[in-house]
Design an enzyme around this catalytic site. Structure first.
Site, PDB file in Angstrom:
ATOM      1  N   SER A  23       0.854  -1.205   0.000  1.00 16.85           N
ATOM      2  CA  SER A  23       0.000   0.000   0.000  1.00 16.85           C
ATOM      3  C   SER A  23       0.879   1.240   0.000  1.00 16.85           C
ATOM      4  O   SER A  23       2.064   1.169   0.330  1.00 16.85           O
ATOM      5  CB  SER A  23      -0.854   0.009   1.277  1.00 16.85           C
ATOM      6  N   ASP A  24       0.287   2.362  -0.330  1.00 18.05           N
ATOM      7  CA  ASP A  24       0.971   3.606  -0.002  1.00 18.05           C
ATOM      8  C   ASP A  24       0.764   3.817   1.496  1.00 18.05           C
ATOM      9  O   ASP A  24      -0.038   3.134   2.131  1.00 18.05           O
ATOM     10  CB  ASP A  24       0.415   4.773  -0.834  1.00 18.05           C
ATOM     11  N   TRP A  25       1.491   4.747   2.050  1.00 17.24           N
ATOM     12  CA  TRP A  25       1.477   4.903   3.517  1.00 17.24           C
ATOM     13  C   TRP A  25       0.189   5.616   3.957  1.00 17.24           C
ATOM     14  O   TRP A  25       0.078   6.821   3.858  1.00 17.24           O
ATOM     15  CB  TRP A  25       2.743   5.640   3.953  1.00 17.24           C
TER      16      TRP A  25
END
Ligand code: GLC
Length: 727
Positions: A258-260
């Site tokens: 995932s992105d953060w």
């Protein structure tokens, strides 16, 4: 270092590379099965989420290592704290800052892209990172996007060709590249929530090709889900993007990270293809809420749903399998090389990418290169001559071992001249999510710069954008198409006292140029990293003949840009929703179709020499759908210095049952020629690449009929053309 020792050292590293053969696929799958059978459910679940800001847990009892990740696309980011966004203050994490990917794209040099990826991968390996969180390949849709500097421009074909060798280079070191941000993350405004509506054809023809190439040609080992939504579902766990296309059609065997802070649902994350959840409860840049990692969607909630039978255990097994596969390719591959950092080779690669990426946009009266500078007074005006550009900009910021500023580079190279400098303006310190005004007195800076310019024989105006918020910076978009910090006014005032002005733009986005007709020369110098000043001086002095070409169009006015032509729904979106109303007509596709003249077009760049194109041939007159077209032509250096030309091949389908762009880039070649030299250039393109995406049949269609092949020196400068028939 004496010769023999360096030979031994080189052989040692060569041995490392040769022996870094990863195990065969079936051995790998067998090994994965063996490990998987020993893992408890809790251990499998804990592979799927962060244990710290940038790491995931291994399985200590079995000796399965943790996975360590680091940004970014242009260099290995400084070490960050275990559990907040602060820097850890280590003293061994200063690295080589490579040029931003716009500069790499502007080089149109795939071999150089491999060198870039390999050198960067060596540094990531040496810093003991298993996943490097780059490259970014989101398409340049608006000049306002704060992160365009991290990406590879407006054309899906250019981005697709340039991203592949970069990934191969990084992964040659036993470090996983992580192509990002998948998909449709083309602005920073409302990035965490904005719901992007784009039709299927636009998605497949414009926004997916670079990711598809990264997976299918680059063999990328990981991919990062984007923050935004696509058609009402978050991209990071979007069924269509992740299950149907990425893991289904494209058969991706790697890990989706995932992105953060881009994960919002346990069920969707579990069932729609997310493998590792990172950065939840944070905004990906500055703040974190203090939830423990076992509160992540793919932590306890995931564990409980599997225990209860709501989610079958096969779901976590597939994730664990992918993660173990990445480990066997990286931190569990006993033969991977050791990596290297901060050496001359890496500096040389950084400088080469920088000099090959610089684009000469205007050069009247042979302003550049600066010759006979002995005794000349050169005024270097502008804050960008000295402002560090490797810090700021967001997650791609770097703790560079060194960064040679444009001023230092010019001072070093033109030691026989008198170099004056005046900042002219002050932008204030870089901060995320807010603008901090500079405490300096702008008027006196302005006045001082004008007085300095008046004293000089020539002026180098080193301006542009910077890595501050609302400039070229993550987490926000630009709010104006103009040069910021009063630069237009300053440039005007400088021109009133000195008519011999060359502009060097340090930036990652197109800008308005109301002063263009009044200056002698303009050079687009990007964010060039540690070797910035040397590379700029290389080109200004003529030591290197510029060969870069623009990876995106520069509109004259912002409203000439496609995304900005359809109102707020199109950009920046209304009520957290936006529609890509321009469809496939992005960049030069829009300018061609609407017959709008750009300030500078995609693929444009001048040289200190000139080139002539002649004698275009194709190997046949008519082709089948499975054929390849071999286009050949003669390229001649008609000037008196050696130089490289990037010849571009565009294809048009003049009669088609669907609306198509006037032309599309389908090939290019960069050719070095000595003065007076001619070379036969050949570019081979598969007829299949002439296809458009047919939404109903979800397939790529090449309609029989005439196609026009154009050999161009830029999107707007046709040199040769030929009609062929496809049966
Ligand atoms: C950031 C960025 C992403 C980066 C990640 C870790 O918010 O969107 O590109 O790799 O978080 O810093």
């Amino acid at each position: 270092m004496n010769k023999s020792f360096s030979v031994v050292l080189a052989l040692f590293f060569l041995a490392q590379l040769v022996s870094a053969q990863s195990m065969s696929n079936q051995e790998m799958e067998k090994k994965i099965d063996e490990i998987l059978n020993q893992l408890t459910l809790r251990e499998k679940v804990d592979l799927c989420h962060a244990q710290s800001k940038f790491s995931t847990a291994g399985v200590a009892r079995l000796g399965i290592p943790e996975i360590w990740m680091s940004d970014g696309p242009h260099g290995v980011r400084g070490e960050i704290n275990w559990n907040d966004w602060g820097y850890a203050g280590w003293t061994n994490d200063s690295i080589t800052a490579f040029p931003a990917l716009t500069a790499l794209a502007a080089s149109f040099n795939p071999e150089l892209s491999y060198e870039y990826g390999f050198a960067l991968g060596e540094e990531a390996r040496y810093r003991e990172k298993d996943i490097l969180l780059g490259p970014g390949v989101n398409i340049y849709r608006t000049p306002y996007n704060g992160r365009n500097f991290e990406y590879m421009g407006e054309d899906p074909y250019l981005a697709s060709i340039m991203v592949v060798p970069y990934i191969k280079g990084v992964q040659k070191n036993g470090v996983a590249a992580c192509v990002k941000h998948y998909a449709l993350n083309n602005q920073e405004h409302d990035r965490h929530v904005i719901d992007v509506k784009a039709d299927d054809r636009t998605l497949h023809e414009i926004y997916l090709p670079a990711f598809k190439a990264a997976v299918q040609q680059g063999g990328v080992w990981s991919l990062m889900g984007a923050y935004n939504q696509y058609n009402g579902q978050f991209a990071t766990h979007n069924k269509v993007l992740m299950n149907d296309i990425l893991k289904g059609d494209w058969n991706f065997d790697g890990v989706v990270v995932s992105d953060w802070g881009s994960t919002h649902s346990t069920m969707e994350a579990a069932l729609n293809g997310l493998d590792i959840e990172m950065g939840t409860f944070t905004n990906g840049l500055t703040f974190s809420m203090n939830f423990p990692y076992h509160d992540y969607n793919l932590a306890n909630p995931f564990y409980e749903k599997i225990k209860s039978g709501e989610i079958p255990e096969s779901v976590v097994n597939d994730k664990a399998r992918r993660i173990l596969r990445l480990m066997l390719r990286t931190n569990m591959n006993p033969n991977r090389p050791l990596g290297r950092m901060n050496n001359q080779e890496h500096s040389d690669v950084a400088r080469k990418v920088a000099t090959e990426g610089i684009v000469l946009l205007k050069n009247e009266n042979n302003f550049f290169p600066l010759k006979e500078t002995k005794g000349l007074t050169i005024a270097v005006i502008g804050e960008n001559a000295t402002k560090p550009m490797t810090i700021g900009g967001g997650s791609s910021e770097l703790k560079a071992k060194y960064e040679i500023s444009p001023l230092a580079g010019i001072q070093n190279r033109f030691a026989d001249a008198t170099i004056l400098h005046a900042m002219g303006y002050s932008s204030g310190p870089s901060a995320y999510g807010r603008v901090i005004e500079s405490p300096l007195n702008q008027d006196s800076l302005f006045q001082n710069a004008v007085e300095t310019a008046a004293k000089a024989d020539i002026v180098l105006f080193v301006g542009g954008l910077n890595k501050n918020f609302q400039q070229d910076c993550e987490g926000g978009d630009r709010i104006s198409y103009d040069l910021p910090f009063n630069q237009n006014k300053l440039l005007k005032a400088v021109l009133e006292v000195n008519s011999s002005v060359g502009v060097v733009l340090v930036s990652g986005n197109a800008v308005a140029m109301p002063w263009l007709k009044d200056v002698n020369a303009v050079m687009q110098a990007w964010y060039l990293g540690s070797e910035a000043g040397n590379a700029i001086a290389d080109v200004i002095s003529g030591d290197v003949n510029p060969s870069g070409k623009l990876p995106f169009s520069f509109p004259i006015n912002i409203n000439d840009n496609a995304a900005h032509s359809f109102g707020e729904e199109s950009y920046p979106g209304v009520n957290k929703t936006q529609e890509y109303k321009e469809g496939i007509l992005v960049g030069y596709r829009w300018f061609d179709t609407k017959k709008i003249k750009p300030q500078f077009s995609f693929g444009f760049g001048l040289s200190y020499t000139t080139f002539a194109y002649s004698n275009m041939q194709t190997d046949k007159k008519a082709y089948g759908k499975d054929d390849e077209v071999k286009v050949s032509f003669t390229l001649t250096n008609t000037g008196n210095v050696a130089g490289a030309e990037i010849a571009q091949l565009y294809v048009s389908d003049p009669k088609s049952s669907v609306m198509r762009p006037v032309k599309e880039l389908k090939g290019f070649d960069k050719v070095m020629l000595q003065p007076g030299e001619s070379k036969e250039v050949s570019i081979t393109v598969p007829v299949s690449s002439f296809a458009y995406y047919a939404v109903d049949s979800k397939s790529w269609v090449v309609e029989p009929g005439d196609f026009i092949l154009q050999v161009n020196s830029s999107a707007t400068d046709n040199q040769l053309k030929k009609k062929i028939k496809v049966n």
